[in-house]
Enzyme design. Structure first.
Site: not given
Ligand code: GAR
Length: 320
Positions: A146, A91-92, A110, A108, A175, A137, A16, A14
């Site tokens: 995606d 991640m679902r 990515h 989202n 990000e 992105s 982000n 978490g």
């Molecule tokens: C992030 O880097 C995000 O871009 C990726 O998961 C990470 C979550 O990190 N998302 C994907 O790969 C989605 N296809 P976080 O839980 O520390 O934010």
């Protein structure tokens, strides 16, 4: 203007989500976080959200159909009053049913420069390909994985000695910058005059034999030839002696105009100079524009001024 309510969905750390929550603490941020929800009751981010006084919800997907689990999440999001769903390391893969309930309202992030490297292992794939840059992105979620329209991207240089882990950490710095900023701008896009004009332009110019021509400094839309075309719409931005944004369209006459002003005086007004000849102003700055309604108005106004030949052709086309 009231802040837009967003629900954040996470599956893990978490970081982000944290960036989104902290950005929302600024008074001038356009959104506030109303819920953090997870498919993983052990997601680390849930504790942080709770500590920040944000409502949380967790429901494991284990042993459940995708659509059933999505329905549980949808329910929780609806109860929270959220207007948007923000995926932050969720991640679902979401079911089409869920996505269709939130058209244009799920974002989202990515970890790649889409359309490159959809799916997983994005960093290793960028390294293996010998790319000079990786990146992230922010995109709108559509049923195809995606694949939705990209709203913003940041390139992150790949350095000698980078591993997927090292690169991932650097991309996350990017990000955390891009996501809150892009979300804040996206949820208020309907108040951005340039965005609004772009919508009007694309709807108006999709009507048969139309073109754009400025009129007293305002974008205007005409049907017919460049020489003899007739205006069926004007886009007014602080124009014609009135502050705000509105679309001028032609009614069938004074009776209809009067009825509209009577029924919904918050949405309609009689535009100066133009009102006298049957034009009505439909406000586009109320924050809750109904674009189907605007589309109907443009089509109706087009019919009022278009040559009979074109209207007949349109009637035939509409029958199919
Ligand atoms: C992030 O880097 C995000 O871009 C990726 O998961 C990470 C979550 O990190 N998302 C994907 O790969 C989605 N296809 P976080 O839980 O520390 O934010």
């Amino acid at each position: 203007m009231d802040k837009i309510q967003v629900a954040i969905l996470i599956s893990g750390k978490g970081t982000n989500m944290a960036a989104l929550i902290y950005a929302a603490k600024q008074d001038d941020c356009s959104y506030e976080v109303t819920l953090v929800a997870s498919n993983n009751p052990k997601a680390e981010g849930l504790a942080l959200a709770e500590a920040e006084g944000i409502q949380t919800f967790a429901h494991s997907h284990k042993g459940m159909d995708r659509a059933d689990h999505d329905a549980v999440m949808h329910d929780a999001i609806m109860k929270s009053g959220a207007d948007y769903v923000v995926l932050a390391g969720y991640m679902r893969i979401l079911s089409e049913e869920f996505i269709c309930k939130w058209p244009g309202k799920i974002l989202n992030i990515h970890p790649s420069l889409l359309p490159k490297y959809k799916g997983l292992d994005t960093f290793q794939r960028a390294l293996d390909a010998g790319d000079s840059h990786a990146g992230c992105s922010v995109h709108i979620v559509t049923p195809e994985l995606d694949d939705g329209p990209v709203l913003a991207q940041t390139e992150v240089a790949i350095m000698d000695g980078d591993t997927a882990e090292i690169l991932a950490r650097r991309v996350q710095y990017a990000e955390h910058q891009i996501y809150p900023k892009t979300l804040a701008a996206y949820v208020t896009r309907e108040q951005d005059p340039d965005w609004i004009l772009e919508q009007i332009r694309s709807i108006a110019l999709a009507l048969p034999e139309t073109h754009e021509k400025e009129s007293f400094g305002a974008p205007g839309f005409r049907v017919g030839t460049q020489k003899t075309g007739k205006y069926f719409a004007y886009f007014s931005r602080d124009h014609f002696e009135r502050k705000g944004i509105a679309l001028f369209v032609k009614t069938s006459g004074r009776d209809e105009q009067a009825a509209l002003l009577d029924v919904d005086p918050d949405l309609y007004y009689s535009p100066k100079f133009y009102g006298a000849s049957g034009w009505i102003a439909v406000r586009l700055d109320t924050g809750d524009t109904d674009w189907e309604h605007i589309s109907d108005w443009l089509a109706k106004s087009w019919r009022v001024v278009a040559p009979k030949r074109l209207v007949k052709l349109q009637d035939i086309a509409d029958e199919f």
